[in-house]
Design a protein around this motif. Sequence first.
Motif, PDB file in Angstrom:
ATOM      1  N   ARG A 358       0.831  -1.207   0.000  1.00  0.00           N
ATOM      2  CA  ARG A 358       0.000   0.000   0.000  1.00  0.00           C
ATOM      3  C   ARG A 358       0.868   1.260   0.000  1.00  0.00           C
ATOM      4  N   THR A 359       1.961   1.223   0.741  1.00  0.00           N
ATOM      5  CA  THR A 359       2.839   2.384   0.805  1.00  0.00           C
ATOM      6  C   THR A 359       3.586   2.567  -0.509  1.00  0.00           C
ATOM      7  N   GLU A 393      12.409   1.733   2.416  1.00  0.00           N
ATOM      8  CA  GLU A 393      13.308   0.583   2.329  1.00  0.00           C
ATOM      9  C   GLU A 393      14.019   0.345   3.658  1.00  0.00           C
ATOM     10  N   ARG A 394      14.376   1.419   4.356  1.00  0.00           N
ATOM     11  CA  ARG A 394      15.034   1.252   5.641  1.00  0.00           C
ATOM     12  C   ARG A 394      14.092   0.617   6.661  1.00  0.00           C
ATOM     13  N   ALA A 395      12.797   1.024   6.640  1.00  0.00           N
ATOM     14  CA  ALA A 395      11.832   0.453   7.584  1.00  0.00           C
ATOM     15  C   ALA A 395      11.635  -1.035   7.323  1.00  0.00           C
ATOM     16  N   VAL A 396      11.589  -1.434   6.028  1.00  0.00           N
ATOM     17  CA  VAL A 396      11.423  -2.848   5.692  1.00  0.00           C
ATOM     18  C   VAL A 396      12.640  -3.648   6.144  1.00  0.00           C
ATOM     19  N   THR A 397      13.821  -3.081   5.917  1.00  0.00           N
ATOM     20  CA  THR A 397      15.054  -3.770   6.318  1.00  0.00           C
ATOM     21  C   THR A 397      15.105  -3.961   7.829  1.00  0.00           C
ATOM     22  N   TYR A 408       7.273  -3.471  15.666  1.00  0.00           N
ATOM     23  CA  TYR A 408       6.201  -3.342  14.666  1.00  0.00           C
ATOM     24  C   TYR A 408       5.583  -1.931  14.674  1.00  0.00           C
ATOM     25  N   TRP A 409       5.512  -1.327  15.839  1.00  0.00           N
ATOM     26  CA  TRP A 409       4.880  -0.004  15.897  1.00  0.00           C
ATOM     27  C   TRP A 409       5.728   1.059  15.186  1.00  0.00           C
ATOM     28  N   ARG A 410       7.037   0.967  15.336  1.00  0.00           N
ATOM     29  CA  ARG A 410       7.902   1.895  14.595  1.00  0.00           C
ATOM     30  C   ARG A 410       7.724   1.671  13.098  1.00  0.00           C
ATOM     31  N   PHE A 411       7.632   0.402  12.699  1.00  0.00           N
ATOM     32  CA  PHE A 411       7.440   0.094  11.284  1.00  0.00           C
ATOM     33  C   PHE A 411       6.137   0.728  10.772  1.00  0.00           C
ATOM     34  N   LEU A 412       5.065   0.590  11.541  1.00  0.00           N
ATOM     35  CA  LEU A 412       3.778   1.162  11.115  1.00  0.00           C
ATOM     36  C   LEU A 412       3.844   2.684  11.004  1.00  0.00           C
ATOM     37  N   THR A 413       4.439   3.323  12.012  1.00  0.00           N
ATOM     38  CA  THR A 413       4.496   4.789  11.992  1.00  0.00           C
ATOM     39  C   THR A 413       5.388   5.294  10.870  1.00  0.00           C
TER      40      THR A 413
END
Length: 433
Positions: A358-359, A393-397, A408-413
């Motif tokens: 989605r992003t 890309e950094r969040a996925v890594t 997971y919350w940092r990833f979502l934000t």
Amino acid sequence: MVLAPAALVAFALVAAPAAFTGGGTRRWGRGRAEESRARAQQAKDAAATAFYELDTAHRDLRITLETVSAAEETPESRRANAGFATLGEQVDQVSHDYITTLDAHDLDAEELEAGAANRAQRELARVTDALVRLKGDLERFEQSLTPLVARAQEQLAQVAPAVERAKAALLAATEALDGARRSGLGADELAARLAGLGPELRALNEGAGRHGVRPTIQRAERVRRQAEAIAAEAARLPERAAEIDRRLTSSRTRAEAISNRADSVGPVLSELRRRFMANCWQDLQRVPEQAEEAVREAGEALAAARGERRAQRFEAATVQLARAHELLGGADEAVSAAGDRLRRLNEIAGDPSGEIERTRFALRDAQRLAMRGRTVPDPRHAGPLDAAVTRLERAVTELEGGGRNPDYWRFLTELEGVRETAGAVVDAIRAGR
């Protein structure tokens, strides 16, 4: 020859009485004085007529100027009043001359001589000419005021209808208040507002002559609007009372529901603590206490609203209801946040691909729009989008390398921030076009 002188003397003696009496007892000198007196009297009558006509014209012009001045205060009206003042001084002077001339000549005197009568006639004729000339000046001045008078009359014509509308609105407001009271509502606040219009009504009754045309029209319109507002509010009082009652009931029910839901926050927090790292739930630690405090304060506001409702202070009751609504809204949001957090974290923990895709779609859509009609993107758009791609890309890594218990919350934000950046670029492009 000797008899001739004697005959002439006898003839003269016989003819003399007739010569001195004019065929009886009349004397020639006395006749001339009476004729002069008659002409002088005619001159006096003409002067009196001219004086009366001048005085009438002056009074009529004063009324006209008063009408103009009452209707408007403009440079034109001020010039007109100044001109009238100048003419008024001339009227005073010629009137003084007229009275002085009358006082100087007694045309009813028994021994009035012809010479005195002739002098009176001449002086009265002079005064009459001055009176007539000045009357003509007044008439010409009045004609010059025609545009001002027409405008003033147009405004004056608005006074009576405006005042009648105001009085009709006041009557309607009074009747509306009476109707509200018959339904059991005090309407004290509205009654006080209506009573406050009393001085305005007195000023309207005093008329435009005292307060001016334009101020009177403005006052009438102001009174009408305020009276209509009072009447409308009085007519809505029963409906407002019923609406406040409904809101009190629904707010009380909502407060009870939120209080019950707040009891479920504890187990949700326990599961978050057990399954996810601290960053995923630390900001929710005080939700139960915050919800309880908000519900308590909302209950106090509702109690105050009920008191204001019983006192029929509907405005104050509405304010308290709005405060309760705001507090309950905050409590509801806080209670829901815990459950929403657990749901979203469960979704990401199970499969983060949907959030990632989605992003990426939002970024690709923004990039396509930035390149539309261009071979090189605008740096103002390319820079933020490139940074957003790097951030994604950094969040996925970080998520993939987070081990058994990633943040997971940092990833979502982070992904929410990337989508916000893409949306801001899209808005900027569309605004520029």
